[in-house]
Structures are given as structure tokens and as C-alpha cells.
Design a protein around this motif. Structure first.
Motif, short mmCIF file in Angstrom:
data_model
loop_
_atom_site.label_atom_id
_atom_site.label_comp_id
_atom_site.label_asym_id
_atom_site.label_seq_id
_atom_site.Cartn_x
_atom_site.Cartn_y
_atom_site.Cartn_z
N ASP A 64 0.82 -1.21 0.00
CA ASP A 64 0.00 0.00 0.00
C ASP A 64 0.85 1.26 0.00
O ASP A 64 0.43 2.30 -0.51
N ALA A 65 2.06 1.19 0.54
CA ALA A 65 2.96 2.34 0.47
C ALA A 65 3.30 2.64 -0.99
O ALA A 65 3.28 3.80 -1.43
N LEU A 66 3.61 1.60 -1.76
CA LEU A 66 3.90 1.80 -3.19
C LEU A 66 2.68 2.33 -3.93
O LEU A 66 2.78 3.25 -4.75
N LEU A 67 1.54 1.74 -3.65
CA LEU A 67 0.30 2.16 -4.32
C LEU A 67 -0.03 3.61 -3.99
O LEU A 67 -0.37 4.41 -4.88
N LEU A 68 0.09 3.96 -2.72
CA LEU A 68 -0.21 5.32 -2.29
C LEU A 68 0.74 6.33 -2.93
O LEU A 68 0.32 7.41 -3.36
N ALA A 69 2.02 5.99 -3.01
CA ALA A 69 2.99 6.89 -3.62
C ALA A 69 2.64 7.15 -5.09
O ALA A 69 2.67 8.31 -5.56
N ALA A 72 -0.43 9.38 -5.26
CA ALA A 72 -0.12 10.76 -4.88
C ALA A 72 0.62 11.49 -5.99
O ALA A 72 0.51 12.72 -6.12
N LEU A 73 1.34 10.75 -6.82
CA LEU A 73 2.09 11.35 -7.92
C LEU A 73 1.32 11.28 -9.24
O LEU A 73 1.89 11.48 -10.31
N ASP A 74 0.04 10.97 -9.15
CA ASP A 74 -0.89 11.02 -10.29
C ASP A 74 -0.53 10.05 -11.41
O ASP A 74 -0.71 10.35 -12.59
N ILE A 75 -0.04 8.86 -11.05
CA ILE A 75 0.18 7.83 -12.05
C ILE A 75 -1.17 7.19 -12.37
O ILE A 75 -1.89 6.75 -11.47
N ALA A 92 5.64 -4.23 -9.46
CA ALA A 92 4.95 -4.00 -10.73
C ALA A 92 3.44 -4.13 -10.59
O ALA A 92 2.68 -3.52 -11.35
N GLY A 93 3.01 -4.93 -9.61
CA GLY A 93 1.58 -5.14 -9.43
C GLY A 93 0.83 -3.85 -9.14
O GLY A 93 -0.28 -3.64 -9.66
N VAL A 94 1.41 -2.97 -8.32
CA VAL A 94 0.71 -1.73 -7.99
C VAL A 94 0.63 -0.80 -9.21
O VAL A 94 -0.33 -0.04 -9.35
N ILE A 95 1.63 -0.87 -10.08
CA ILE A 95 1.59 -0.06 -11.31
C ILE A 95 0.40 -0.51 -12.16
O ILE A 95 -0.41 0.31 -12.62
N ALA A 96 0.29 -1.82 -12.35
CA ALA A 96 -0.79 -2.36 -13.17
C ALA A 96 -2.16 -2.12 -12.54
O ALA A 96 -3.15 -1.89 -13.26
N ARG A 97 -2.24 -2.16 -11.22
CA ARG A 97 -3.53 -1.93 -10.55
C ARG A 97 -4.10 -0.56 -10.86
O ARG A 97 -5.32 -0.36 -10.86
N LEU A 98 -3.23 0.40 -11.12
CA LEU A 98 -3.69 1.75 -11.44
C LEU A 98 -3.95 1.94 -12.93
O LEU A 98 -4.25 3.05 -13.37
N GLY A 141 2.33 5.22 -24.59
CA GLY A 141 2.22 5.59 -23.18
C GLY A 141 3.20 6.68 -22.79
O GLY A 141 4.29 6.80 -23.39
N ILE A 142 2.82 7.47 -21.80
CA ILE A 142 3.68 8.54 -21.28
C ILE A 142 4.51 7.97 -20.13
O ILE A 142 3.96 7.53 -19.12
N VAL A 143 5.82 7.98 -20.29
CA VAL A 143 6.71 7.50 -19.23
C VAL A 143 6.86 8.61 -18.20
O VAL A 143 7.49 9.63 -18.47
N LYS A 144 6.28 8.41 -17.03
CA LYS A 144 6.21 9.47 -16.02
C LYS A 144 7.10 9.24 -14.80
O LYS A 144 7.42 10.20 -14.09
N ALA A 145 7.44 7.99 -14.55
CA ALA A 145 8.08 7.70 -13.26
C ALA A 145 9.10 6.59 -13.40
O ALA A 145 9.10 5.82 -14.36
N MET A 146 9.94 6.51 -12.40
CA MET A 146 10.90 5.42 -12.25
C MET A 146 10.76 4.86 -10.84
O MET A 146 10.66 5.62 -9.88
#
Length: 389
Positions: A64-69, A72-75, A92-98, A141-146
Motif C-alpha cells: 500500500d505504500a507503493l500504491l499510495l505513492a 499521490a504522484l498522479d500515475i 509491478a503489481g501496484v503499477i498495473a492496478r492503477l 504511453g507517457i513515461v512518467k516515473a521510475m
């Protein structure tokens, strides 16, 4: 009686802390404040300071820390996040969940962490600049984060990764779930990107009595946004300008973690001592030709959440050690680009050769702080016995 060496024995850590932990649990029960109480605030302050950050946001798990971050950064859907395929699934799971897309880049073969060279090659080979946006030319896709991962307790090369992020205007989320207290020169795990994400799962160097986690950041604005998002986006209560989730940290977990945090440096030193002893034993047994010890980058403070060796005969060795009463684990046997749920990304198995090779060869040995000299010697003696001609 033969020596037994479990992969982890939390009972040995708990025994000397039992009375203090039971007292703080009683205190929380007497207060009847169980969610986001004063101990959560105290833990947020202390963990943030430990990580050289100014703000902490206690949450319900490392995932949830990863998901929340990311939230919060509008991914969001249509965005892409550069990350490693050799990590725990949650990265990677939290990225896909969004609805966003993991953009995998290979690891450094020595540290197992995201390779800056691989990131630069992926950007050069797969992406175009469109105004101030970095666009994946194949997906649009727009690459927004690392999202680099500090695997096994050693930080990624954040100097190089941050430089790449600045050039391409990417936000950086550190997956520091295994690396609280790690450092790379003057950089510290959790405070080297925009947000650092910690896990307090019981097996971590600082473990709760269940799931718990934290986001740390030096941005007051981001911290405030994450605090709102963790309570369903409500600010004030029952008024929602954002859609968040229930990511709150329990007061009981915070109280237990406050007790344990005081001992974290001592436990880290013990892990480092155990790792150094393993190194000496491996050298003395002349095993360096058949197994690779954990690599430490010259500027790294490795906190050894895991002590991971490499050998092409990993599975055979693991079976031998199990027979000898020694616990081991494989972190991780299948890279994420080969997971069935990520087949839609269209990767070939050989796309990330360093990750694939690591998955076939890595083996974590017991490294918990209370590991005895006799147990360590037994581990390396049995490894030597396995490789005897």
C-alpha cells in the motif's frame, strides 16, 4: 543432535522484548485508540528521521505504500513506470492496478538492482521526446516515473538513476521495502527520490506483528496529499475532493514498531557481522570458485535483509541444505516479465538476460541477527560438503 538453522527465527528476537511489547499492547488496549493515534504520529516522525526524511506517512503495508505513492504522484491509465523485472510482485503489481504499464529494464548482474545503463538504453531505444513528455513509441504511453528497488538490503545506484530522471523529468519512487537503513555514499534509502516506500512485514529488518508500511518524503505537499489519500481522500472528514483508499496504519503495530525501532541499528550491525563471517568462511573453505558471494558496491551500506549467493547448481544445493536442516529461500524464481499475468506486455523470456540468470541461480541463506557462530559454520560446512568432488 544435529544443528538446525531456520531461514528466520523471530522468536529469538521477541523473547528479550516480550515484557516491553506486551506492556505497550496493554497501553493501546487501555486507551482504546486503534487507528492513526499518537503512536502512529510518533513512529512517522522517528522513521522519517531515521531515513533522513522530513515526513512519514504510516500505512497498512509495504504494498500500500507503493500504491499510495503512485496515486499521490498522479500515475494513471496511459502512464508508464520504469522498474525492475527482478523483484517481489508488488513492485509491478501496484503499477498495473492503477491501469499504468510497467516498463521493465534489466538489472545490474552484481547488485541485482535496476541498471542505469539498461534504463538509458531502454529510453534511447524505445522512447521519443514530445514536448516535455517522454513517450513510448510502441505503446504511446507517457513515461512518467521510475521505481528502482533496493533489493536484499543494498541501494540501487541512485546518483545515476536520479540523473536520468532529472534529464527526462521523471518522478522517482524508491521501493525500499528491504532496505531501511541502507545508504549509498551520502544518499539514504527512502530519501533519495520523491517518495520512499518501506515495508514492516515481519520478515523485514524492522518487522511488525503483521502487515504495516510507511511512505517517507521530503515534500510537505506530497506528505499531506498521501495523508489525505490514505483515508479515502477525505479532507475534512466525509468531504472528498480525491478518491483514495483505506491505507491506515494500526496503532498496535505502531506501538510495537516503536519498541523495535530502538534496536534496529544493533540488529543491522549483527546482520552485517553475520554476512562478513559468511564471507570469511566461504573464502577459508575455498568455495569462491563454485558460489558467488553477495557483492557490495564500494559506497554502499548493505543492511542484509537477505544474504544471497549465486550458483548454477542452486536447486540441487537447496535440496542438500534442506536435508541438513538449513532453511533457504529463492527470491525470486520467475522474473516478472515471465509471469502469466504480465503476458500482455509482450515480452520474450530472454528480454532481460541478467534478471533471468539471477532467477535461476540466487539462493538466500539464513542471516537473521541472532544466528549463532555454530549455525553459520554449519551452513558453510554443508555447502562445502555439497561441492566436494
Amino acid at each position: 543432535m544435529s544443528v538446525q538453522v531456520p531461514l528466520l527465527d523471530l522468536r529469538m528476537q521477541y523473547a528479550p522484548l516480550r515484557a516491553e511489547i506486551e506492556q505497550v499492547i496493554r497501553d493501546v488496549c487501555d486507551s482504546q485508540r486503534f487507528v492513526l493515534g499518537p503512536r502512529v504520529s510518533q513512529l512517522e516522525e522517528q522513521v522519517a528521521a531515521y531515513c533522513r526524511s522530513t515526513h512519514g506517512v504510516g500505512v497498512s503495508s509495504g504494498t500500500d505504500a507503493l500504491l499510495l505513492a503512485l496515486m499521490a504522484l498522479d500515475i494513471a491509465p496511459g502512464d508508464e513506470v520504469i522498474t525492475s523485472p527482478f523483484t517481489f510482485f508488488a513492485t509491478a503489481g501496484v503499477i498495473a492496478r492503477l491501469g499504468a504499464r510497467p516498463l521493465f529494464c534489466d538489472i545490474d548482474e552484481d547488485t541485482f538492482n535496476l541498471s542505469p545503463a539498461a534504463v538509458e538504453a531502454a529510453i534511447a531505444g524505445q522512447c521519443d521526446r514530445s514536448g516535455d513528455r517522454l513517450v513510448n513509441r510502441r505503446t504511446g504511453g507517457i513515461v512518467k516515473a521510475m521505481m528502482p528497488v533496493h533489493l536484499y538490503g543494498q541501494m540501487a545506484d541512485m546518483r545515476s538513476l536520479n540523473r536520468i530522471a532529472r534529464v527526462h523529468r521523471l518522478v522517482v519512487i524508491e521501493d525500499a521495502a528491504q532496505a531501511i537503513g541502507a545508504a549509498y555514499g551520502d544518499l539514504h534509502a527512502g530519501s533519495s527520490g520523491d517518495v520512499g516506500c518501506l515495508s514492516f512485514f515481519p520478515t523485514k529488518n524492522l518487522g511488525a506483528f503483521g502487515d504495516a508500511g510507511m511512505c517517507v518524503t521530503n515534500s510537505e505537499g506530497l506528505a499531506q496529499r498521501m495523508k489525505i489519500l490514505r483515508v479515502h481522500g477525505g479532507e475534512p472528514k466525509y468531504y472528498h475532493s480525491l478518491i483514495g483508499g483505506n491505507f491506515r496504519l494500526d496503532e498496535l503495530q505502531a506501538a510495537i514498531l516503536l519498541v523495535k525501532l530502538k534496536h534496529l541499528e544493533g540488529w543491522t550491525h549483527a546482520r552485517q557481522r553475520n554476512a562478513a563471517h559468511y564471507d570469511r568462511l566461504i573464502e577459508a573453505a575455498d568455495l569462491s570458485a563454485v558460489i558467488r558471494r553477495p557483492y557490495r558496491a564500494p559506497e554502499a551500506r548493505h543492511v542484509f535483509n537477505q544474504y544471497v549467493i549465486r550458483t548454477p547448481r542452486r536447486d540441487e544445493l537447496r535440496k542438500h541444505l534442506e536435508t541438513a536442516g538449513i532453511g533457504t529461500e529463492v527470491y525470486y524464481p520467475l522474473p516478472l516479465h515471465q509471469q502469466k499475468c504480465f503476458a500482455y506486455l509482450g515480452h520474450d523470456p530472454d528480454d532481460f538476460p541478467n534478471s533471468r540468470a539471477a532467477a535461476a541461480e540466487v539462493l538466500a541463506l539464513p542471516i537473521f541477527p541472532e544466528l549463532t557462530i555454530e549455525q553459520r559454520e554449519h551452513v558453510i560446512r554443508e555447502i562445502g560438503r555439497f561441492f566436494q568432488p
